[in-house]
Design an enzyme around this catalytic site. Structure first.
Site, PDB file in Angstrom:
ATOM      1  N   GLY A  71       0.798  -1.220   0.000  1.00  0.00           N
ATOM      2  CA  GLY A  71       0.000   0.000   0.000  1.00  0.00           C
ATOM      3  C   GLY A  71       0.830   1.269   0.000  1.00  0.00           C
ATOM      4  N   THR A  72       1.849   1.309   0.821  1.00  0.00           N
ATOM      5  CA  THR A  72       2.636   2.545   0.939  1.00  0.00           C
ATOM      6  C   THR A  72       3.313   2.879  -0.384  1.00  0.00           C
ATOM      7  OG1 THR A  72       2.977   2.109   3.280  1.00  0.00           O
ATOM      8  CG2 THR A  72       4.478   3.680   2.250  1.00  0.00           C
ATOM      9  N   ASN A 155      -9.135   3.237   7.466  1.00  0.00           N
ATOM     10  CA  ASN A 155      -8.496   2.197   8.280  1.00  0.00           C
ATOM     11  C   ASN A 155      -8.819   2.295   9.766  1.00  0.00           C
ATOM     12  OD1 ASN A 155      -6.812   4.486   7.340  1.00  0.00           O
ATOM     13  ND2 ASN A 155      -5.521   3.894   9.057  1.00  0.00           N
ATOM     14  N   GLN A 183      -7.826  -1.086   2.691  1.00  0.00           N
ATOM     15  CA  GLN A 183      -8.694  -1.696   3.708  1.00  0.00           C
ATOM     16  C   GLN A 183      -9.933  -2.352   3.100  1.00  0.00           C
ATOM     17  OE1 GLN A 183      -8.311  -2.090   7.032  1.00  0.00           O
ATOM     18  NE2 GLN A 183      -6.336  -1.070   7.111  1.00  0.00           N
ATOM     19  N   SER A 203      -3.073  -3.827  -0.876  1.00  0.00           N
ATOM     20  CA  SER A 203      -1.987  -4.439  -0.114  1.00  0.00           C
ATOM     21  C   SER A 203      -2.379  -5.850   0.339  1.00  0.00           C
ATOM     22  CB  SER A 203      -1.685  -3.565   1.107  1.00  0.00           C
ATOM     23  OG  SER A 203      -0.734  -4.186   1.923  1.00  0.00           O
ATOM     24  N   THR A 248      13.457  -7.445 -10.053  1.00  0.00           N
ATOM     25  CA  THR A 248      13.046  -8.846 -10.175  1.00  0.00           C
ATOM     26  C   THR A 248      11.799  -9.079  -9.333  1.00  0.00           C
ATOM     27  OG1 THR A 248      15.329  -9.468 -10.529  1.00  0.00           O
ATOM     28  CG2 THR A 248      13.812 -11.239  -9.880  1.00  0.00           C
ATOM     29  N   CYS A 336      -0.459   2.277  12.169  1.00  0.00           N
ATOM     30  CA  CYS A 336       0.723   3.082  11.867  1.00  0.00           C
ATOM     31  C   CYS A 336       0.808   4.318  12.745  1.00  0.00           C
ATOM     32  CB  CYS A 336       0.714   3.511  10.410  1.00  0.00           C
ATOM     33  SG  CYS A 336       0.324   2.162   9.324  1.00  0.00           S
TER      34      CYS A 336
HETATM   35  N1  PLP Z   1      -3.433   2.647   3.273  1.00  0.00           N
HETATM   36  C1  PLP Z   1      -4.241   2.204   4.244  1.00  0.00           C
HETATM   37  C2  PLP Z   1      -5.673   2.659   4.265  1.00  0.00           C
HETATM   38  C3  PLP Z   1      -3.760   1.337   5.236  1.00  0.00           C
HETATM   39  O1  PLP Z   1      -4.581   0.907   6.198  1.00  0.00           O
HETATM   40  C4  PLP Z   1      -2.398   0.938   5.170  1.00  0.00           C
HETATM   41  C5  PLP Z   1      -1.823   0.076   6.234  1.00  0.00           C
HETATM   42  O2  PLP Z   1      -2.234   0.096   7.383  1.00  0.00           O
HETATM   43  C6  PLP Z   1      -1.600   1.406   4.118  1.00  0.00           C
HETATM   44  C7  PLP Z   1      -2.150   2.265   3.196  1.00  0.00           C
HETATM   45  C8  PLP Z   1      -0.173   0.984   3.992  1.00  0.00           C
HETATM   46  O3  PLP Z   1      -0.115  -0.301   3.424  1.00  0.00           O
HETATM   47  P1  PLP Z   1       1.183  -1.217   3.568  1.00  0.00           P
HETATM   48  O4  PLP Z   1       1.234  -1.670   4.989  1.00  0.00           O
HETATM   49  O5  PLP Z   1       0.967  -2.338   2.611  1.00  0.00           O
HETATM   50  O6  PLP Z   1       2.348  -0.385   3.180  1.00  0.00           O
END
Ligand code: PLP
Length: 394
Positions: A71-72, A155, A183, A203, A248, A336
């Site tokens: 996700g990030t 989230n 989410q 993710s 890769t 987070c």
């Molecule tokens: N976006 C949302 C809404 C999330 O809840 C999260 C993780 O908690 C992320 C992005 C980040 O995803 P990742 O942990 O795969 O980097």
């Protein structure tokens, strides 16, 4: 000690079927998909197969799915590359972006970086349930708006946003619309063709796949427009992932994600009904056992597994830590931002005071949880709340 894991919005466990696939592509079938001999070709076949499987789960084409590290990365890609590209493509000297005030930090922090170098960003407010208003979205459009990013579901409070409507408004205005569906995917039905969104971040570890793996959906329409006018590699290098994200491929994780995707999406509505019932059961039971609790977020437009409640007079972080000592895993704000729940931007945006935000816990249920686990969790939580309240002279 028996563990009860009710923090599935933070991350999820991988079932044996998913671990088996991961082991197979880490152990025996480890060929590089770019290699031309048979072992490599088999890996390429597996990679293409997973891409097809994932595409089917969201009603996309195979070449609209790009594997990423989660996700990030996908959010950073969308936020950092697309406004720049679009401003360049349209010959604009300034660029304006629309987002919401409750996005994840994987969207908000790159946006802050863009602001530092001169981009303009509108952070739309949300109502007390955490919903963005399509009317506000329409009003925020400017002559130099090039990009909008609004999450599919939040989230912390689980609110599901009206992304189809927002994407429709953006499309009409000729603006690229991205959604963070981290989410939502695997928990509610997601159909990119029906919604008309341009880009979507997903993710794997939020739907029983591995951590550090995910994908980005980019509509064919956007992809071919950018490819014909401008190059848009997120990570330049050997040209993997249609030249958009070199490196890769992490086939073991990608294959495991494919298995988890199928398992999560094939009966997403039926599983959602089960999870929603479990969540409602949990809330009803908590209400019966603990006086003065309130639910945060939207009672209707909500992820099936999300329960966010404020418990009057209870410091959520203490409750979370004490519950952990008894093998019950829940969370305060998002995974987070647990370090400082009082400053949860989401709870603030829906109008909670600092004190109420500090009293908020998030319980997130998945399809593998049971009623017995909820019974035990409620017992642990009500016991702890009684104890904590008695200390505080409640
Ligand atoms: N976006 C949302 C809404 C999330 O809840 C999260 C993780 O908690 C992320 C992005 C980040 O995803 P990742 O942990 O795969 O980097």
């Amino acid at each position: 000690m028996k563990e009860i894991y009710l923090d599935n919005a933070a991350t999820t466990f991988m079932p044996p079927e998913v671990i088996d696939i991961m082991e197979r592509y880490s152990g025996t079938d480890y060929g590089n998909p770019s290699a031309l001999y048979e072992k490599g070709r088999n890996s390429r076949k597996a990679l293409d197969h997973v891409r097809g499987i994932i595409a089917d789960t969201v009603n996309a084409r195979e070449d609209e799915i790009i594997f990423t590290s989660g996700g990030t990365e996908s959010d950073n890609w969308a936020v950092k590359c697309i406004p720049y590209l679009e401003a360049l493509r349209k010959g604009m000297s300034s660029a304006h972006i629309i987002t919401s005030s409750i996005e994840h930090h994987a969207v908000l922090n790159p946006l802050r970086q863009l602001e530092d170098i001169g981009y303009n960003v509108t952070y739309l407010p949300v109502d007390r349930y955490g919903r963005v208003s399509p009317k506000d979205f329409g009003k925020a459009l400017r002559h130099d708006t090039v990009f909008a990013t609004i999450m599919t579901a939040n989230n912390e409070i689980g609110t599901v946003e009206p992304v189809n409507e927002l994407a429709g408004i953006a499309k009409k205005a000729g603006i690229v619309f991205h959604t963070d569906a981290v989410q939502a995917y695997g928990h509610i039905p997601v159909d990119v063709k029906e919604s008309g969104i341009g880009m979507m971040s997903v993710s794997a570890h939020k739907f029983h796949g591995p951590r550090g793996c995910g994908f980005m959906y980019i509509s064919k329409e956007l992809k071919s427009m950018w490819e014909s006018e401008i190059e848009l590699p997120l990570i330049a290098g050997g040209g993997q992932e249609y030249g958009l994200r070199s490196g890769t491929e992490n086939l073991a994780s990608i294959a495991a994600m494919g298995k988890a995707a199928v398992m999560s999406c094939r009966e997403v509505e039926k599983d959602g009904d089960y999870v929603r019932t479990l969540r409602e059961y949990c809330y009803d039971k908590l209400k019966k056992n603990i006086p003065e609790i309130t639910m945060n977020g939207d009672p209707v437009n909500r992820l099936p597994g999300n329960l966010n409640i404020s418990i009057k007079g209870i410091e959520a972080r203490s409750l979370m830590l004490l519950a952990g000592e008894q093998g019950l895993y829940i969370s305060t704000a998002s995974a987070c931002s647990q370090k400082d729940t009082h400053s949860s931007h989401v709870l603030k945006a829906i109008g909670l005071s600092s004190a109420q935000a500090g009293e908020a816990i998030r319980i997130s249920v998945c399809r593998y949880n049971t009623r017995e686990e909820i019974d035990d969790a409620v017992k642990i939580l009500s016991g702890l709340v009684n104890k904590l309240r008695s200390y505080g002279g409640y």
